[in-house]
Design a protein around this motif. Structure first.
Motif, PDB file in Angstrom:
ATOM      1  N   UNK A 415       0.832  -1.207   0.000  1.00 12.40           N
ATOM      2  CA  UNK A 415       0.000   0.000   0.000  1.00 12.40           C
ATOM      3  C   UNK A 415       0.870   1.262   0.000  1.00 12.40           C
ATOM      4  N   UNK A 416       1.809   1.315  -0.931  1.00 12.65           N
ATOM      5  CA  UNK A 416       2.656   2.497  -1.073  1.00 12.65           C
ATOM      6  C   UNK A 416       1.959   3.513  -1.975  1.00 12.65           C
ATOM      7  N   UNK A 417       2.434   4.752  -1.937  1.00  8.18           N
ATOM      8  CA  UNK A 417       1.859   5.779  -2.814  1.00  8.18           C
ATOM      9  C   UNK A 417       2.060   5.397  -4.270  1.00  8.18           C
ATOM     10  N   UNK A 418       3.163   4.744  -4.557  1.00  9.91           N
ATOM     11  CA  UNK A 418       3.443   4.286  -5.918  1.00  9.91           C
ATOM     12  C   UNK A 418       2.384   3.297  -6.393  1.00  9.91           C
ATOM     13  N   UNK A 419       2.087   2.285  -5.581  1.00  9.39           N
ATOM     14  CA  UNK A 419       1.109   1.273  -5.965  1.00  9.39           C
ATOM     15  C   UNK A 419      -0.318   1.825  -5.980  1.00  9.39           C
ATOM     16  N   UNK A 420      -0.615   2.736  -5.069  1.00  7.89           N
ATOM     17  CA  UNK A 420      -1.939   3.364  -5.060  1.00  7.89           C
ATOM     18  C   UNK A 420      -2.142   4.243  -6.293  1.00  7.89           C
ATOM     19  N   UNK A 421      -1.060   4.828  -6.789  1.00  8.81           N
ATOM     20  CA  UNK A 421      -1.143   5.610  -8.027  1.00  8.81           C
ATOM     21  C   UNK A 421      -1.568   4.720  -9.192  1.00  8.81           C
ATOM     22  N   UNK A 422      -1.006   3.511  -9.240  1.00  5.74           N
ATOM     23  CA  UNK A 422      -1.399   2.569 -10.294  1.00  5.74           C
ATOM     24  C   UNK A 422      -2.899   2.285 -10.227  1.00  5.74           C
ATOM     25  N   UNK A 423      -3.418   2.135  -9.018  1.00  4.42           N
ATOM     26  CA  UNK A 423      -4.836   1.829  -8.834  1.00  4.42           C
ATOM     27  C   UNK A 423      -5.719   3.012  -9.241  1.00  4.42           C
ATOM     28  N   UNK A 424      -5.373   4.208  -8.789  1.00  6.76           N
ATOM     29  CA  UNK A 424      -6.186   5.402  -9.087  1.00  6.76           C
ATOM     30  C   UNK A 424      -6.233   5.671 -10.587  1.00  6.76           C
ATOM     31  N   UNK A 425      -5.082   5.584 -11.232  1.00  7.20           N
ATOM     32  CA  UNK A 425      -5.032   5.817 -12.681  1.00  7.20           C
ATOM     33  C   UNK A 425      -5.859   4.763 -13.425  1.00  7.20           C
ATOM     34  N   UNK A 426      -5.831   3.542 -12.948  1.00  6.43           N
ATOM     35  CA  UNK A 426      -6.576   2.464 -13.608  1.00  6.43           C
ATOM     36  C   UNK A 426      -8.084   2.643 -13.433  1.00  6.43           C
ATOM     37  N   UNK A 427      -8.497   3.142 -12.283  1.00  2.00           N
ATOM     38  CA  UNK A 427      -9.925   3.413 -12.061  1.00  2.00           C
ATOM     39  C   UNK A 427     -10.428   4.467 -13.047  1.00  2.00           C
ATOM     40  N   UNK A 428      -9.548   5.366 -13.442  1.00  2.00           N
ATOM     41  CA  UNK A 428      -9.919   6.411 -14.414  1.00  2.00           C
ATOM     42  C   UNK A 428     -10.285   5.829 -15.773  1.00  2.00           C
ATOM     43  N   UNK A 429      -9.937   4.558 -16.020  1.00  2.00           N
ATOM     44  CA  UNK A 429     -10.307   3.921 -17.284  1.00  2.00           C
ATOM     45  C   UNK A 429     -11.827   3.806 -17.412  1.00  2.00           C
ATOM     46  N   UNK A 430     -12.514   3.702 -16.283  1.00  2.00           N
ATOM     47  CA  UNK A 430     -13.969   3.484 -16.292  1.00  2.00           C
ATOM     48  C   UNK A 430     -14.712   4.658 -16.934  1.00  2.00           C
ATOM     49  N   UNK A 431     -14.498   5.921 -16.472  1.00  2.00           N
ATOM     50  CA  UNK A 431     -15.194   7.039 -17.136  1.00  2.00           C
ATOM     51  C   UNK A 431     -14.746   7.246 -18.575  1.00  2.00           C
ATOM     52  N   UNK A 432     -13.467   6.960 -18.869  1.00  2.00           N
ATOM     53  CA  UNK A 432     -12.985   7.096 -20.248  1.00  2.00           C
ATOM     54  C   UNK A 432     -13.758   6.161 -21.166  1.00  2.00           C
ATOM     55  N   UNK A 433     -13.875   4.898 -20.760  1.00  2.00           N
ATOM     56  CA  UNK A 433     -14.594   3.915 -21.581  1.00  2.00           C
ATOM     57  C   UNK A 433     -16.072   4.277 -21.697  1.00  2.00           C
ATOM     58  N   UNK A 434     -16.654   4.745 -20.611  1.00  2.00           N
ATOM     59  CA  UNK A 434     -18.077   5.104 -20.626  1.00  2.00           C
ATOM     60  C   UNK A 434     -18.348   6.228 -21.624  1.00  2.00           C
ATOM     61  N   UNK A 435     -17.517   7.268 -21.612  1.00  2.00           N
ATOM     62  CA  UNK A 435     -17.716   8.423 -22.496  1.00  2.00           C
ATOM     63  C   UNK A 435     -17.550   8.019 -23.964  1.00  2.00           C
ATOM     64  N   UNK A 436     -16.505   7.243 -24.240  1.00  2.00           N
ATOM     65  CA  UNK A 436     -16.246   6.825 -25.632  1.00  2.00           C
ATOM     66  C   UNK A 436     -17.397   5.966 -26.149  1.00  2.00           C
ATOM     67  N   UNK A 437     -17.878   5.029 -25.336  1.00  2.00           N
ATOM     68  CA  UNK A 437     -18.983   4.166 -25.767  1.00  2.00           C
ATOM     69  C   UNK A 437     -20.283   4.950 -25.905  1.00  2.00           C
ATOM     70  N   UNK A 438     -20.432   5.997 -25.089  1.00  2.00           N
ATOM     71  CA  UNK A 438     -21.623   6.830 -25.173  1.00  2.00           C
ATOM     72  C   UNK A 438     -21.636   7.598 -26.488  1.00  2.00           C
TER      73      UNK A 438
END
Length: 486
Positions: A415-438
């Protein structure tokens, strides 16, 4: 022995994993769309049961061999002695299990299902020659990669040439089994040219107990995803096994690339823990963990946001109802990846097999109880079965982490800031995919745009943050290009 570069080993393992992904991506959709749904379901049901027998036939020899030979790899005589003992034990265990398997196959099945069972005997014979643990321990990843590429090409050619009709399930089974045999026998020939048998110091009994512990460890895994498939085959349908298997297989196949980091790190960390001390071990472990999460987290989120498209491309419209199961499989894969780190790179490397077995058994039984409740209330499905496994895995890694931190007094950089950054950036894929599909640019263009935007966001932010994992890759590639120019 000359030390091999951990980076080069990882590259070879990644190349191997890419081949293991590329060829299934080529042939997987062909097979899934071609074969009859019921026949393919029967194959997957039989294969799920066959794997139980294979676990006992292997008797933990592979996992035990990787760890123990990596510790003595500089002593050729000791390596030869241990290898001989393990090979003789492999002959014995595979022979015993093979006889039991044939009896089970003849008693419990009929028709084409019996034929599939019997074809798999080829794989039990092949398992005698499954000595890849020696190449892994000696870090012969260049050979493993070249050999596997060669075998995979033959596999691809045979399937395309001979599997042409929906009812060709027996031909498919024969090809799969033959390829397993070919892969193992080539490795055996390669090893035997370098390591000679030493039958003068056979002490089979002294290996029974440690191998049995490893067997139990491996066997406990049956109480997770393997259990799900067995119960689905018994209480739901053969087809439901395939509906569970495809999502599980797809994400597992893709995860094999980052998992190469775990595989190449096991022998190296075993050696470092013994020869260089705790500080050096924890430093190497930290790099391995971050490198794994750097890849596995965005990969799983990427597949999840494109789950509908992935299912259609791989399986067509035969299995369109498995999209939600694939999303769940992606989430669980991140959990399983962390569990694999804690199990293989921490507990196993530090000889905590009993702890691994104890925790895995407790939460495996919990999974069995949850699955039993699903059966009792008649709500067992591929999705619900996978969900109970995810809950059990999450409870398992929580317990493992607390034990390592409090009882072993080790720092695990999860649970380092480095690993949490990977998680936060990956969660951002969800709105990106939603907008493109919309907006909807079309099926294939949507996929390209979503992948491009997600990759750009992920890599761009990490480069700006000067993330260690991405800069290791950039620096290695840059140095290689400079060397080529010079």
């Amino acid at each position: 022995m000359k030390e091999k570069s951990l980076f080069k080993n990882s590259v070879y393992k990644c190349l191997l994993s890419i081949a293991n992904i590329a060829i299934p991506i080529i042939i997987g959709p062909y097979i899934t769309k071609l074969l009859d749904v019921d026949l393919y379901g029967a194959y997957n049901k039989v294969y799920a049961e066959f794997q139980i027998f294979l676990i006992f036939a292997t008797f933990g020899i592979y996992t035990f061999g990787v760890r123990e030979i990596s510790k003595i790899r500089n002593d050729k005589e000791k390596v030869a002695t241990l290898f001989t003992n393990l090979f003789v034990l492999s002959i014995i265990t595979n022979s015993i299990v093979g006889i039991i398997y044939v009896i089970y196959a003849l008693i419990s099945s009929s028709g084409i299902t019996t034929q599939i069972y019997l074809v798999f005997i080829i794989q039990i014979v092949a398992n005698i020659f499954y000595i890849e643990f020696l190449n892994e321990a000696l870090e012969n990843y260049k050979f493993i990669t070249i050999k596997t590429l060669f075998v995979k090409i033959i596999y691809l050619a045979l399937l395309l040439l001979f599997v042409k009709k929906p009812e060709d399930i027996i031909i498919y089974s024969v090809i799969i089994s033959f390829i397993v045999f070919l892969n193992n026998i080539v490795s055996y020939i390669y090893v035997k040219r370098r390591i000679k048998f030493n039958f003068k110091d056979l002490k089979l009994l002294q290996y029974i107990k440690p191998l049995f512990l490893v067997l139990i460890l491996t066997n406990v895994e049956i109480l997770y995803s393997q259990l799900d498939r067995l119960l689905l085959g018994k209480f739901v349908s053969d087809v439901s096994v395939t509906q569970y298997y495809i999502p599980y297989y797809l994400i597992s196949m893709l995860a094999s690339i980052p998992y190469s980091i775990i595989n190449v790190s096991i022998p190296r960390l075993s050696y470092i823990a013994k020869a260089e001390g705790q500080a050096s071990y924890e430093k190497t472990l930290r790099v391995a963990v971050s490198s794994l999460l750097f890849i596995i987290i965005p990969m799983c989120f990427g597949v999840a946001v494109l789950s509908k498209e992935v299912v259609f491309l791989y399986a067509g419209d035969k299995y369109e109802n498995i999209t939600a199961t694939l999303v769940l499989a992606c989430i669980i894969r991140i959990i399983i990846s962390i569990e694999s780190v804690l199990t293989n790179l921490v507990l196993y490397v530090n000889n905590k097999e009993k702890i691994i077995v104890r925790f895995s058994f407790i939460f495996g039984i919990a999974n069995l109880i949850m699955d039993s409740l699903l059966i009792f209330f008649n709500i067992l499905t591929p999705f619900s079965a996978m969900l109970t496994t995810g809950i059990a895995e999450l409870a398992l890694i929580t317990t493992q982490y607390l034990y390592i931190k409090n009882k072993m007094n080790m720092k695990i950089s999860l649970f380092t800031s480095q690993n949490l950054t990977y998680l936060i950036l990956s969660i951002c894929f969800i709105p990106i995919a939603y907008i493109v599909k919309k907006i909807d640019f079309g099926f294939y263009i949507n996929i390209v745009i979503i992948m491009a935007l997600c990759m750009t966001l992920y890599a761009g932010v990490l480069l700006l943050r000067k993330d260690e994992s991405i800069y290791v890759i950039v620096n290695k590639v840059t140095n290689k290009l400079k060397l080529k120019k010079e």
